[in-house]
Design a protein around this motif. Structure first.
Motif, PDB file in Angstrom:
ATOM      1  N   ALA A 191     121.058 -93.831 148.529  1.00 39.33           N
ATOM      2  CA  ALA A 191     121.783 -92.763 149.386  1.00 39.33           C
ATOM      3  C   ALA A 191     121.399 -92.809 150.760  1.00 39.33           C
ATOM      4  N   GLU A 192     119.976 -93.007 150.956  1.00 40.54           N
ATOM      5  CA  GLU A 192     119.506 -92.921 152.354  1.00 40.54           C
ATOM      6  C   GLU A 192     119.781 -94.344 152.851  1.00 40.54           C
ATOM      7  N   GLN A 193     119.884 -95.195 152.496  1.00 45.08           N
ATOM      8  CA  GLN A 193     120.392 -96.476 153.237  1.00 45.08           C
ATOM      9  C   GLN A 193     121.972 -96.169 153.379  1.00 45.08           C
ATOM     10  N   VAL A 194     122.824 -95.748 152.691  1.00 46.78           N
ATOM     11  CA  VAL A 194     124.098 -95.730 152.976  1.00 46.78           C
ATOM     12  C   VAL A 194     124.495 -94.672 153.841  1.00 46.78           C
ATOM     13  N   SER A 195     123.884 -93.394 153.878  1.00 49.12           N
ATOM     14  CA  SER A 195     123.719 -92.503 154.815  1.00 49.12           C
ATOM     15  C   SER A 195     123.454 -92.926 156.172  1.00 49.12           C
ATOM     16  N   ASP A 196     122.355 -93.345 156.262  1.00 50.83           N
ATOM     17  CA  ASP A 196     122.080 -94.160 157.630  1.00 50.83           C
ATOM     18  C   ASP A 196     122.862 -94.760 158.230  1.00 50.83           C
ATOM     19  N   GLN A 197     123.590 -95.831 157.553  1.00 45.77           N
ATOM     20  CA  GLN A 197     124.587 -96.446 158.210  1.00 45.77           C
ATOM     21  C   GLN A 197     125.901 -95.675 158.560  1.00 45.77           C
ATOM     22  N   VAL A 198     126.352 -95.004 157.630  1.00 45.13           N
ATOM     23  CA  VAL A 198     127.463 -93.932 158.078  1.00 45.13           C
ATOM     24  C   VAL A 198     127.073 -93.073 159.255  1.00 45.13           C
ATOM     25  N   PHE A 199     126.132 -92.575 159.100  1.00 48.07           N
ATOM     26  CA  PHE A 199     125.638 -91.443 160.360  1.00 48.07           C
ATOM     27  C   PHE A 199     125.153 -92.272 161.391  1.00 48.07           C
ATOM     28  N   ASP A 200     124.904 -93.533 161.276  1.00 52.40           N
ATOM     29  CA  ASP A 200     124.657 -94.060 162.858  1.00 52.40           C
ATOM     30  C   ASP A 200     125.995 -94.683 163.358  1.00 52.40           C
ATOM     31  N   SER A 201     126.947 -95.023 162.501  1.00 52.08           N
ATOM     32  CA  SER A 201     128.119 -95.635 162.872  1.00 52.08           C
ATOM     33  C   SER A 201     128.948 -94.213 163.666  1.00 52.08           C
ATOM     34  N   ALA A 202     128.802 -93.272 162.646  1.00 55.68           N
ATOM     35  CA  ALA A 202     129.736 -91.833 163.384  1.00 55.68           C
ATOM     36  C   ALA A 202     129.093 -91.613 164.581  1.00 55.68           C
ATOM     37  N   ALA A 203     127.662 -91.395 164.719  1.00 55.97           N
ATOM     38  CA  ALA A 203     127.063 -91.065 166.126  1.00 55.97           C
ATOM     39  C   ALA A 203     127.657 -91.873 167.047  1.00 55.97           C
ATOM     40  N   ASP A 204     127.584 -93.252 167.008  1.00 54.59           N
ATOM     41  CA  ASP A 204     127.894 -94.257 167.857  1.00 54.59           C
ATOM     42  C   ASP A 204     129.385 -93.928 168.335  1.00 54.59           C
ATOM     43  N   LEU A 205     130.183 -93.690 167.552  1.00 53.86           N
ATOM     44  CA  LEU A 205     131.545 -93.611 167.804  1.00 53.86           C
ATOM     45  C   LEU A 205     131.896 -92.373 168.467  1.00 53.86           C
ATOM     46  N   ALA A 206     131.071 -91.320 168.211  1.00 50.77           N
ATOM     47  CA  ALA A 206     131.120 -89.973 169.016  1.00 50.77           C
ATOM     48  C   ALA A 206     130.577 -90.258 170.500  1.00 50.77           C
ATOM     49  N   LYS A 207     129.466 -90.878 170.454  1.00 46.13           N
ATOM     50  CA  LYS A 207     128.896 -91.289 171.861  1.00 46.13           C
ATOM     51  C   LYS A 207     129.912 -91.961 172.857  1.00 46.13           C
ATOM     52  N   LYS A 208     130.788 -92.799 172.007  1.00 48.08           N
ATOM     53  CA  LYS A 208     131.614 -93.659 172.829  1.00 48.08           C
ATOM     54  C   LYS A 208     132.856 -92.975 173.589  1.00 48.08           C
ATOM     55  N   ILE A 209     133.090 -91.856 172.775  1.00 53.52           N
ATOM     56  CA  ILE A 209     134.490 -91.150 173.168  1.00 53.52           C
ATOM     57  C   ILE A 209     134.041 -89.912 173.592  1.00 53.52           C
ATOM     58  N   SER A 210     132.798 -89.389 173.849  1.00 49.79           N
ATOM     59  CA  SER A 210     132.507 -88.170 174.272  1.00 49.79           C
ATOM     60  C   SER A 210     131.705 -88.380 175.590  1.00 49.79           C
ATOM     61  N   PRO A 211     131.706 -87.669 176.450  1.00 59.21           N
ATOM     62  CA  PRO A 211     130.823 -87.566 177.988  1.00 59.21           C
ATOM     63  C   PRO A 211     129.461 -88.011 177.538  1.00 59.21           C
ATOM     64  N   ASP A 212     128.637 -88.488 178.432  1.00 62.00           N
ATOM     65  CA  ASP A 212     127.122 -88.892 177.996  1.00 62.00           C
ATOM     66  C   ASP A 212     126.184 -87.813 177.950  1.00 62.00           C
ATOM     67  N   GLN A 213     127.031 -86.441 178.628  1.00 64.29           N
ATOM     68  CA  GLN A 213     125.923 -85.084 178.575  1.00 64.29           C
ATOM     69  C   GLN A 213     125.850 -84.874 177.104  1.00 64.29           C
ATOM     70  N   PHE A 214     126.728 -85.285 175.944  1.00 62.82           N
ATOM     71  CA  PHE A 214     126.429 -84.887 174.754  1.00 62.82           C
ATOM     72  C   PHE A 214     125.784 -85.757 173.911  1.00 62.82           C
ATOM     73  N   ASP A 215     125.116 -86.907 174.396  1.00 61.08           N
ATOM     74  CA  ASP A 215     124.559 -87.735 173.525  1.00 61.08           C
ATOM     75  C   ASP A 215     123.331 -87.227 172.761  1.00 61.08           C
ATOM     76  N   ASP A 216     122.712 -86.372 173.488  1.00 60.32           N
ATOM     77  CA  ASP A 216     121.424 -85.779 172.795  1.00 60.32           C
ATOM     78  C   ASP A 216     121.990 -84.748 171.619  1.00 60.32           C
ATOM     79  N   ASN A 217     123.070 -84.010 171.856  1.00 60.53           N
ATOM     80  CA  ASN A 217     123.380 -83.080 170.785  1.00 60.53           C
ATOM     81  C   ASN A 217     124.190 -84.046 169.758  1.00 60.53           C
ATOM     82  N   ILE A 218     124.638 -84.940 170.034  1.00 60.05           N
ATOM     83  CA  ILE A 218     125.133 -86.054 168.692  1.00 60.05           C
ATOM     84  C   ILE A 218     124.198 -86.419 168.001  1.00 60.05           C
TER      85      ILE A 218
END
Length: 71
Positions: free
Chosen positions: A30-57
Motif C-alpha cells: 500500500a505504501e508503494q502504490v500510495s506514493d505513486q498515486v499521491f506523487d502523480s496527483a501532487a504533480d498534476l495539481a502543481k501543473k494546474i495551480s499557481p506556483d504559490q500553492f506548491d508548498d500547500n500541495i
C-alpha cells in the motif's frame, strides 16, 4: 438499487473485513502504490495551480501519505 444502498453495502463489507482492510492499508505494498498515486496527483495539481500553492500541495500530499502505508 440507490446510492444509499451502495453506501450501506460498502460500510457492511468494510465492517465485516475491517482487520484485513486495515492490515492492507498499513502494508508495504500500500505504501508503494500510495506514493505513486499521491506523487502523480501532487504533480498534476502543481501543473494546474499557481506556483504559490506548491508548498500547500506538498503538505497535503505528505498528510495523505501518512495515513496510508508504513511511513
Amino acid at each position: 438499487m440507490g446510492f444509499d444502498d451502495i453506501v450501506n453495502q460498502g460500510k457492511k463489507l468494510y465492517g465485516d473485513n475491517k482487520d484485513q482492510v486495515d492490515g492492507f492499508l498499513k502494508s508495504e505494498q500500500a505504501e508503494q502504490v500510495s506514493d505513486q498515486v499521491f506523487d502523480s496527483a501532487a504533480d498534476l495539481a502543481k501543473k494546474i495551480s499557481p506556483d504559490q500553492f506548491d508548498d500547500n500541495i506538498d503538505d497535503l500530499r505528505d498528510k495523505a501519505d501518512g495515513a496510508v502505508g508504513t511511513e
